[in-house]
Design a protein around this motif. Structure first.
Motif, PDB file in Angstrom:
ATOM      1  N   HIS A 174       0.830  -1.200   0.000  1.00 46.15           N
ATOM      2  CA  HIS A 174       0.000   0.000   0.000  1.00 46.15           C
ATOM      3  C   HIS A 174       0.872   1.261   0.000  1.00 46.15           C
ATOM      4  O   HIS A 174       0.625   2.200  -0.760  1.00 46.15           O
ATOM      5  CB  HIS A 174      -0.917  -0.016   1.226  1.00 46.15           C
ATOM      6  N   VAL A 175       1.906   1.263   0.843  1.00 46.71           N
ATOM      7  CA  VAL A 175       2.771   2.437   0.964  1.00 46.71           C
ATOM      8  C   VAL A 175       3.564   2.673  -0.318  1.00 46.71           C
ATOM      9  O   VAL A 175       3.588   3.785  -0.861  1.00 46.71           O
ATOM     10  CB  VAL A 175       3.724   2.286   2.166  1.00 46.71           C
ATOM     11  N   TYR A 176       4.214   1.619  -0.823  1.00 47.26           N
ATOM     12  CA  TYR A 176       5.074   1.814  -1.994  1.00 47.26           C
ATOM     13  C   TYR A 176       4.276   2.049  -3.269  1.00 47.26           C
ATOM     14  O   TYR A 176       4.701   2.828  -4.136  1.00 47.26           O
ATOM     15  CB  TYR A 176       6.022   0.620  -2.150  1.00 47.26           C
ATOM     16  N   VAL A 177       3.135   1.391  -3.388  1.00 51.04           N
ATOM     17  CA  VAL A 177       2.289   1.639  -4.557  1.00 51.04           C
ATOM     18  C   VAL A 177       1.755   3.066  -4.521  1.00 51.04           C
ATOM     19  O   VAL A 177       1.666   3.738  -5.558  1.00 51.04           O
ATOM     20  CB  VAL A 177       1.132   0.621  -4.614  1.00 51.04           C
ATOM     21  N   SER A 178       1.413   3.557  -3.320  1.00 51.49           N
ATOM     22  CA  SER A 178       0.905   4.929  -3.213  1.00 51.49           C
ATOM     23  C   SER A 178       1.952   5.935  -3.671  1.00 51.49           C
ATOM     24  O   SER A 178       1.639   6.918  -4.350  1.00 51.49           O
ATOM     25  CB  SER A 178       0.475   5.230  -1.778  1.00 51.49           C
ATOM     26  N   MET A 179       3.213   5.704  -3.325  1.00 48.31           N
ATOM     27  CA  MET A 179       4.271   6.615  -3.752  1.00 48.31           C
ATOM     28  C   MET A 179       4.520   6.502  -5.262  1.00 48.31           C
ATOM     29  O   MET A 179       4.746   7.508  -5.939  1.00 48.31           O
ATOM     30  CB  MET A 179       5.558   6.330  -2.984  1.00 48.31           C
ATOM     31  N   ALA A 180       4.467   5.280  -5.774  1.00 49.33           N
ATOM     32  CA  ALA A 180       4.663   5.097  -7.218  1.00 49.33           C
ATOM     33  C   ALA A 180       3.541   5.760  -8.016  1.00 49.33           C
ATOM     34  O   ALA A 180       3.749   6.260  -9.119  1.00 49.33           O
ATOM     35  CB  ALA A 180       4.738   3.610  -7.553  1.00 49.33           C
ATOM     36  N   LEU A 181       2.345   5.777  -7.423  1.00 42.57           N
ATOM     37  CA  LEU A 181       1.174   6.295  -8.121  1.00 42.57           C
ATOM     38  C   LEU A 181       0.923   7.774  -7.881  1.00 42.57           C
ATOM     39  O   LEU A 181       0.038   8.345  -8.526  1.00 42.57           O
ATOM     40  CB  LEU A 181      -0.074   5.530  -7.660  1.00 42.57           C
ATOM     41  N   LEU A 182       1.644   8.391  -6.963  1.00 42.76           N
ATOM     42  CA  LEU A 182       1.293   9.738  -6.527  1.00 42.76           C
ATOM     43  C   LEU A 182       1.100  10.698  -7.696  1.00 42.76           C
ATOM     44  O   LEU A 182       0.033  11.310  -7.851  1.00 42.76           O
ATOM     45  CB  LEU A 182       2.367  10.280  -5.575  1.00 42.76           C
ATOM     46  N   LEU A 183       2.100  10.840  -8.546  1.00 40.02           N
ATOM     47  CA  LEU A 183       2.003  11.790  -9.650  1.00 40.02           C
ATOM     48  C   LEU A 183       0.966  11.361 -10.684  1.00 40.02           C
ATOM     49  O   LEU A 183       0.250  12.195 -11.255  1.00 40.02           O
ATOM     50  CB  LEU A 183       3.378  11.968 -10.308  1.00 40.02           C
ATOM     51  N   LEU A 184       0.882  10.045 -10.925  1.00 38.17           N
ATOM     52  CA  LEU A 184      -0.118   9.567 -11.894  1.00 38.17           C
ATOM     53  C   LEU A 184      -1.539   9.813 -11.399  1.00 38.17           C
ATOM     54  O   LEU A 184      -2.422  10.213 -12.176  1.00 38.17           O
ATOM     55  CB  LEU A 184       0.088   8.074 -12.163  1.00 38.17           C
ATOM     56  N   MET A 185      -1.777   9.606 -10.098  1.00 35.39           N
ATOM     57  CA  MET A 185      -3.116   9.849  -9.556  1.00 35.39           C
ATOM     58  C   MET A 185      -3.452  11.335  -9.602  1.00 35.39           C
ATOM     59  O   MET A 185      -4.589  11.719  -9.906  1.00 35.39           O
ATOM     60  CB  MET A 185      -3.207   9.312  -8.128  1.00 35.39           C
ATOM     61  N   LEU A 186      -2.465  12.192  -9.317  1.00 32.33           N
ATOM     62  CA  LEU A 186      -2.686  13.631  -9.438  1.00 32.33           C
ATOM     63  C   LEU A 186      -2.980  14.001 -10.889  1.00 32.33           C
ATOM     64  O   LEU A 186      -3.854  14.829 -11.172  1.00 32.33           O
ATOM     65  CB  LEU A 186      -1.462  14.396  -8.927  1.00 32.33           C
ATOM     66  N   PHE A 187      -2.253  13.374 -11.817  1.00 23.50           N
ATOM     67  CA  PHE A 187      -2.464  13.638 -13.242  1.00 23.50           C
ATOM     68  C   PHE A 187      -3.876  13.251 -13.665  1.00 23.50           C
ATOM     69  O   PHE A 187      -4.590  14.057 -14.296  1.00 23.50           O
ATOM     70  CB  PHE A 187      -1.441  12.864 -14.071  1.00 23.50           C
ATOM     71  N   PHE A 188      -4.313  12.030 -13.330  1.00 31.01           N
ATOM     72  CA  PHE A 188      -5.642  11.583 -13.753  1.00 31.01           C
ATOM     73  C   PHE A 188      -6.752  12.340 -13.027  1.00 31.01           C
ATOM     74  O   PHE A 188      -7.827  12.562 -13.591  1.00 31.01           O
ATOM     75  CB  PHE A 188      -5.784  10.072 -13.546  1.00 31.01           C
TER      76      PHE A 188
ATOM     77  N   LEU B 232      -7.372  -2.081  -3.040  1.00 29.49           N
ATOM     78  CA  LEU B 232      -7.638  -3.357  -2.375  1.00 29.49           C
ATOM     79  C   LEU B 232      -6.779  -3.545  -1.126  1.00 29.49           C
ATOM     80  O   LEU B 232      -7.260  -4.056  -0.105  1.00 29.49           O
ATOM     81  CB  LEU B 232      -7.403  -4.510  -3.359  1.00 29.49           C
ATOM     82  N   THR B 233      -5.507  -3.138  -1.183  1.00 29.82           N
ATOM     83  CA  THR B 233      -4.663  -3.264   0.015  1.00 29.82           C
ATOM     84  C   THR B 233      -5.134  -2.311   1.101  1.00 29.82           C
ATOM     85  O   THR B 233      -5.075  -2.636   2.298  1.00 29.82           O
ATOM     86  CB  THR B 233      -3.187  -2.988  -0.318  1.00 29.82           C
ATOM     87  N   GLY B 234      -5.641  -1.138   0.712  1.00 30.72           N
ATOM     88  CA  GLY B 234      -6.197  -0.210   1.706  1.00 30.72           C
ATOM     89  C   GLY B 234      -7.405  -0.804   2.400  1.00 30.72           C
ATOM     90  O   GLY B 234      -7.550  -0.706   3.628  1.00 30.72           O
TER      91      GLY B 234
END
Length: 201
Positions: A19-33, A164-166
């Motif tokens: 959950h933690v590492y995926v959130s960091m990997a996704l941070l910019l992409l989630m902000l973008f989308f 799902l991990t959240g």
């Protein structure tokens, strides 16, 4: 929650790490989308529906003169020249006796290259809808190529894993789980109601 349904500490630890590492990997992409979700919904706010148009005439090179519009060798030479001149591919060029047309579409842009065999000239029209339109097309994966399509797929998979991990991490926390399920049910019910009551059929 019964002890038999309670996830193990090891499973929770793995889920927390993911959950933690995926959130960091996704941070910019989630902000973008998230941002482009707003710009897609309101393109007029950001000028993404208005194009800057540019038209120019380009002379034919000497090796294509005089024009032999019915000659297949000349047609192939002209098609290859157009593809090379405008960084396209030969198969993108539509060939006929009257004209050769190269249409190029990219995120936020559109270009038409027309070789008129009767007028013996090339007309190039370029439409540029700006940066926000580029971002909007990237959000939708429109005219963005196969590699970007894979980026979108990978982002979707990571978002599913993050969600799902959240949810999995909430399983041992009964109060928070019940409250979260209530929020989820409320939002879901509101979306269904909006769909049935407000969206044209």
């Amino acid at each position: 929650m019964s002890a038999s349904l309670r996830p193990s500490k090891k499973a929770l630890s793995i889920a927390r790490t993911l959950h933690v590492y995926v959130s960091m990997a996704l941070l910019l992409l989630m902000l973008f989308f998230a941002f482009t979700g707003i710009t897609l919904n309101h393109p007029d706010w950001f000028g993404a529906s208005t194009a800057n148009s540019h038209t120019e005439s380009v002379a034919l090179p000497d090796f294509l003169l005089p024009i032999a519009a019915e000659d297949q060798h000349w047609q192939e030479a002209a098609a290859h020249w157009m593809a090379s001149q405008w960084q396209g591919q030969r198969q993108q060029v539509e060939v006929s006796i009257d004209e050769l047309v190269l249409i190029q579409k990219g995120p936020g842009r559109y270009r038409t290259v027309l070789l008129d065999t009767e007028m013996a000239q090339v007309q190039v029209e370029s439409l540029d809808y700006g940066l926000v339109a580029v971002l909007n097309d990237l959000h939708k994966g429109r005219n963005s190529g196969g590699i970007w399509s894979l980026v979108i797929d990978a982002s979707a998979i990571l978002m599913l894993l993050f969600s799902l991990t959240g949810a999995f991490l909430l399983l041992p926390q009964s109060r928070r789980l019940k409250r979260s399920l209530g929020y989820m049910g409320g939002v879901t019910a509101a979306c269904v109601a909006i769909y049935w009551l407000s969206i044209p059929g």
